[in-house]
Design an enzyme around this catalytic site. Sequence first.
Site, mmCIF file in Angstrom:
data_model
loop_
_atom_site.group_PDB
_atom_site.id
_atom_site.type_symbol
_atom_site.label_atom_id
_atom_site.label_comp_id
_atom_site.label_asym_id
_atom_site.label_seq_id
_atom_site.Cartn_x
_atom_site.Cartn_y
_atom_site.Cartn_z
ATOM 1 C CB SER A 1 -15.610 30.640 -30.501
ATOM 2 O OG SER A 1 -15.156 30.202 -31.566
ATOM 3 C CB CYS B 1 -14.513 23.909 -33.754
ATOM 4 S SG CYS B 1 -14.241 26.034 -34.763
ATOM 5 C CB SER C 1 -14.931 30.190 -35.283
ATOM 6 O OG SER C 1 -15.370 31.751 -35.235
ATOM 7 C CG ASP C 2 -20.364 28.979 -32.175
ATOM 8 O OD1 ASP C 2 -21.312 30.170 -32.497
ATOM 9 O OD2 ASP C 2 -21.231 28.539 -30.747
ATOM 10 C CB CYS C 3 -20.453 34.495 -33.648
ATOM 11 S SG CYS C 3 -21.340 33.542 -35.270
#
Length: 786
Positions: free
Chosen positions: A307, A270, A303-305
């Site tokens: 986020s 995401c 998750s994107d890093c």
Amino acid sequence: MPTIQSFIKHYSFSSSLLPKTLVLLLLLTFNSIFVPVHSRSPFACDPRNGVTKSLRFCRAFLPIHVRVRDLIGRLTLQEKVRLLVNNAAAVPRLGIQGYEWWSEALHGVSNVGPGTKFGGAFPGATSFPQVITTAASFNQSLWEEIGRVVSDEARAMYNGGMAGLTFWSPNVNIFRDPRWGRGQETPGEDPVVAGKYAASYVKGLQGIFKRNRLKVAACCKHYTAYDLDNWKGVDRFHFNARVSKQDLEDTYNVPFKSCVIEGKVAGVMCSYNQVNGKPTCADPDLLKNTIRGQWRLSGYIVSDCDSVGVLYDNQHYTDTPEEAAADTIKAGLDLDCGPFLAVHTEGAVRTGLLKEDDVNLALANTITVQMRLGMFDGEPSAQPFGKLGPRDVCTEAHKHLALEAARQGIVLLKNSGPSLPLSTKRHHTVAVIGPNSDATVTMIGNYAGVACGYVSPVQGISRYAKTIHQEGCSGVACKGNQQFGAAEAAARQADATVLVMGLDQSIEAEFKDRTGLLLPGLQQELVARVSKASRGPTVLVLMSGGPIDVTFAKNDPRVSAILWVGYPGQAGGAAIADVLFGTTNPGGKLPMTWYPEDYLAKVPMTNMGMRADPSGGYPGRTYRFYKGNVVYPFGHGLSYTTFAHNLATAPEEVSISLATSFNAIKNSSLSSNAIRVTHTNCNKLSLGFHVDVKNTGSLDGTHTLLVFSEPPAGKWSASKQLIGFEKVHIVAGSQQRVKVNVDVCKHLSLVDQFGIRRIPMGEHNIHIGDIKHSISLQATLEEIKS
């Protein structure tokens, strides 16, 4: 480690007295025996560890869900929360090592993530063309083969202790806006192409073999409606993408749906941005209900890093960090790239914001993927792919595939005369000019690793002709014209001139969106001056991820040919030369529209609408909805030969049976002359077209057959959309019959303003090359049961 000298000395030989062939044989034997292949210790369930022998989760013959349940039941809450992050902690008492989830393999094994390192026996890996270039090949089998090779190298590096097995690739976001710095990472602007690329590359990466096992675990990113990094003070950490249900369903989510359903991907990431006021990583409708519910993801969501931290610290979505941890996990997030969940999840459980069962469910999803990868099966070398090692990285076959991928991705935009291909008999001397003329690292784009080696454009061209090399200006920024005179002089001396211009990561990159579409700095002036000075044909070669407004060169008769090569990978220079001199007949097609510069004034990057709004002067986006002037259209690409099409067989009328109740029919909007896809029997609605494609020119060539559908006019329909494509290689003068399958429910349906997919009744026009064929769709009520 013993040396060859000590090896020879031990056997009382003198190397100076040995025949050369025997010395070579000894060296080869020595290398095959003594080159150390790193033996990775088992991640878990080491058969030499007496503690783990009795553990139920270590019994590889048991069903994975049984083993997962057993393992989770043995963990404490403190141990569990430390497994919710990318650098998951070890659990020594259970014999489980720590694991770094973050590795990247966008177009080759990359060292962007901390999970992968180069060095020692693995100094580099095959670096394929950037994704936007490979997408231009429109070749699904190539995409899958690249994935297979990348996963071979990834497994080899894992066995050597230099990489993980979870790769956060591919990027399948829609290349909506030509300024987006990360558009280069994507398969382009079309949802069908992006979806087919996603499924093909994922299949190649993950492999297909028994017991639901994985070779490596792919991850499709960044879900969803993410295509803005940093534009005019708006960044991805604060951006709220306002997206209609219609655009979400028929554009932004399409490649992710294909990734999950057709590719059976093991992971989805995401994104940072919000969608309609909710962070994507905290939206249960997007995660739990859609990805896992409707699409039935069998894997994990990451998750994107940072986020999760971003939605609390930057977006202020929750009042406390514990609420942020609880919201994301309850929404369906399983893993945090970043430390946030490891720090705050225990507090969320202790305060009642989150149940431990919610944490268990997240862990079940991640641990299941690890078990499918064999990480809990003990000795790695005894498992499938356990023998892959250094000799399986940067092989000659892999390097040749990188070259072939670059060749197939090159797009011939213009060829007056024709002036290409060049001839080794007439063009003995070639002036090679431009800031990208000797490019190496630039050719591999972003999210790349360490390439096996490079062939730059000037090096590639020098294999065919004598070269006179001048950069013309320092770097793609091209701020000065001090070197223009030398470039003009080179062009005057040569039989042909090749200008290698364009962009690099200083112009377009992650967190760097472009401000314009023109060539940077004084590049346009350099092209104009050199083409005027050139005594032979002038070829403009453009290296970039995004489109460039080169209207000046398109209209300039002194620029006789234009090639777009994207970022062509480690063998890019060889591929460019092969196309220039006709060893390869170009067959690539543009996977994105090339807009004029003035388009940008009408479309703020923050406007996510795909469809045109004439009342507000908004022109719409991509070839599906924008009808204004373009520099080059989506799907454009020339060849050194010509092709003709003839429609051999095609259906003319199709009956759509309504397999549902009368009440449902009333709600299916028959009054608007369109039927809900869910109210039809889609299994029987596949149409076959047979197209005869003839190579009418004098050269063998590869042809991309693009099939478009033009639906009946309607307020929510696209004027035309790609529904399929086929790649065929045809010998000069010969003909091939190509079968194109059209799925009515998938390809001829449209999404209405409520996000509901419907099949419009009436005349659908199918466009294949210069062929236009009409199909009449009609609803029948015979199968209705009241």
